[in-house]
Design an enzyme around this catalytic site. Sequence first.
Site, short mmCIF file in Angstrom:
data_model
loop_
_atom_site.label_atom_id
_atom_site.label_comp_id
_atom_site.label_asym_id
_atom_site.label_seq_id
_atom_site.Cartn_x
_atom_site.Cartn_y
_atom_site.Cartn_z
CE1 TYR A 205 5.23 1.27 -1.29
CE2 TYR A 205 3.71 2.85 -0.31
CZ TYR A 205 4.21 1.56 -0.41
OH TYR A 205 3.67 0.57 0.38
CG HIS A 238 7.81 0.03 6.43
ND1 HIS A 238 7.13 -0.97 5.76
CD2 HIS A 238 7.40 -0.03 7.71
CE1 HIS A 238 6.33 -1.60 6.61
NE2 HIS A 238 6.48 -1.05 7.80
CG HIS A 239 8.34 -2.43 1.85
ND1 HIS A 239 7.19 -1.86 2.34
CD2 HIS A 239 8.15 -2.54 0.51
CE1 HIS A 239 6.35 -1.63 1.34
NE2 HIS A 239 6.90 -2.04 0.21
CG HIS A 310 6.66 1.98 2.46
ND1 HIS A 310 6.05 1.04 3.24
CD2 HIS A 310 6.12 3.17 2.82
CE1 HIS A 310 5.19 1.63 4.05
NE2 HIS A 310 5.22 2.92 3.82
CG HIS A 389 2.03 -8.55 -4.53
ND1 HIS A 389 2.58 -7.39 -4.02
CD2 HIS A 389 1.26 -8.17 -5.57
CE1 HIS A 389 2.16 -6.36 -4.74
NE2 HIS A 389 1.36 -6.81 -5.68
CG HIS A 391 -2.56 -4.06 -5.11
ND1 HIS A 391 -3.02 -3.70 -6.36
CD2 HIS A 391 -1.26 -4.41 -5.30
CE1 HIS A 391 -2.06 -3.82 -7.26
NE2 HIS A 391 -0.98 -4.26 -6.64
CG MET A 464 -2.45 -7.57 -8.23
SD MET A 464 -0.69 -7.30 -8.59
CE MET A 464 -0.82 -6.30 -10.08
#
Length: 575
Positions: A205, A238-239, A310, A389, A391, A464
């Site tokens: 990241y 990837h994102h 990422h 979203h 984790h 989360m």
Amino acid sequence: MEPTAPWPLLLLISTTTTAARVFRIPLDTNSTFSWTLDYPARTVSIEVHSPAEKNHWVAVGFSDYGDLVGADLCVLWTDWRGRTHLQDTWVDLNGRSVVDSQQDCLGFRHIQLNDVVKFTFTRRFDTCDPQDYVIEEGTTHVVWARGRGPLFRLEGLNVSSAAHSGMQRTQLLKNTCPLPSHPRDTWHHDILNSEVRVSGDDTTYWCRMHRLPAALRTKHHVVQYEAVIQPGNEALVHHMEVFHCEAPHTQIMPDYQGPCFSVERPEVTKVCKRVLAAWAMGALPFSYPEEAGLPIGGSDFNPYIMLEIHYNNPEKRTDWVDSSGIRMYLTPTLRRFDGGVIELGLEYTDKMAIPPHQPAFVLSGYCITECTAVAVPQEGIVIFGSQLHTHLTGIRVFTRHIRDGRELPELNRDNHYSTHFQEIRSLKRQIKILPGDALITSCWYKTTDRNNITLGGFAISEEMCVNYIHYYPKIDLEVCKSSISSESLQTYFRFLHEWEGQATGPDLGISDNYESVNWSPMRARILHELYHESPLSMQCNQSTGERFPGYWENMPITPVLFPLPPHPRDCATHP
């Protein structure tokens, strides 16, 4: 922009109409997966390009979370007589292929050009075969493998021991609506990395601070954004997400670029957390409706943003260099409405927690009737985008819509969610929210590999449960989230101490109480029931951070008197 295929499509284009839009993702640096959608027929046509090694077999298909074991595969293989076949198979618990009694890899065609094999087939979204994967909304895990032949038969092939295999995530069922047009004075601004030497780790990241241009000292609208992928790096990126730094407009941010979770990252950059854009592999450009735009810039707008990428590097190569990022399209001609974002789900608090060793533990966050009644105007708001979203332990997320006790169609659902595939998705239908509506966001978590409680919180090791909904016109409601009432939770800890002999107590904090429990299936079950029956502590918050007037503790859960029936499956015309 979409990734560029190393080889042109031949078979797919010749079998689809010119109006069909072709989507594409890389499987690895040498293979691509392309597809078109036929929503009326509920079918997907797929074309795979792969290196052509003599007598090798190639498998591609789908699985729940990217494992080859249990996957539904279409396998291209050559028998010992040199004949080429494509067969529908599934992979058993030993990693071996089982030829499906119902063959659903339809319309097979293939061609070999030099060192590339290209093959195409068609698949129904739902084949009604219990051994087949149901292609549905949300994230799809595309799995693939290549191995040596020739084979005398496909049955019993050890797919899991293939020399080359992998997985990519994508949204297979894309929104195919045409993008709105842009004003003539639209210009674009690129937020890019600069020749990042990506480490040899499989996951990186990388964060880079960025100062917006001086033109944004006056307010603009973002009308669209898209990925800018460095050619050749389509399988690496990837994102990506772009975050605004929520700080006073005079505050200067340090010029940091490096690993996002490094101890060397300046603490002040942690305020860069409001999502402006999010893209994931295979995603289309995200466009705002013609009547709305995302406000950016202005005299009181902090000019700093942060790009987070990422990088996915399963081959652990050390020669990657990348300058990818996000391109934003902006206009000074403001549209009729400012777009806004509301956070739905669970409060970021350790009051909400997931016990260890849970295959599927469900938490739900509520935006209750009482909150929307005072915060949403009579004409309502229109939701057009959603970003789910969690984790690391989240595996499924969805948001339900309730009006007067009756459940309406869901806002968004992802039954195969992965935190490693985050994007803001354009909804296929806009959804009107009226005052008094309730929204329930539920997250499923898998903690089978964890030995102690997973607490709610901001850290990546914590959890989360959020749905960031994108809507217009912008209103003062920014957060509509809940947690269990403190009184109910203390009652649970007291019960564990008095009746179960656990080391919980009123003098301990919430985290310490959770971590003092010797978690058994029964204790986890009681906690689960407590979460879904107890009164709520509500965050019905304005953009200032203050709650709307009223007392928001011990609020009742909005009842669902008439839930939606299960979605019917169309299995009448085929087995």
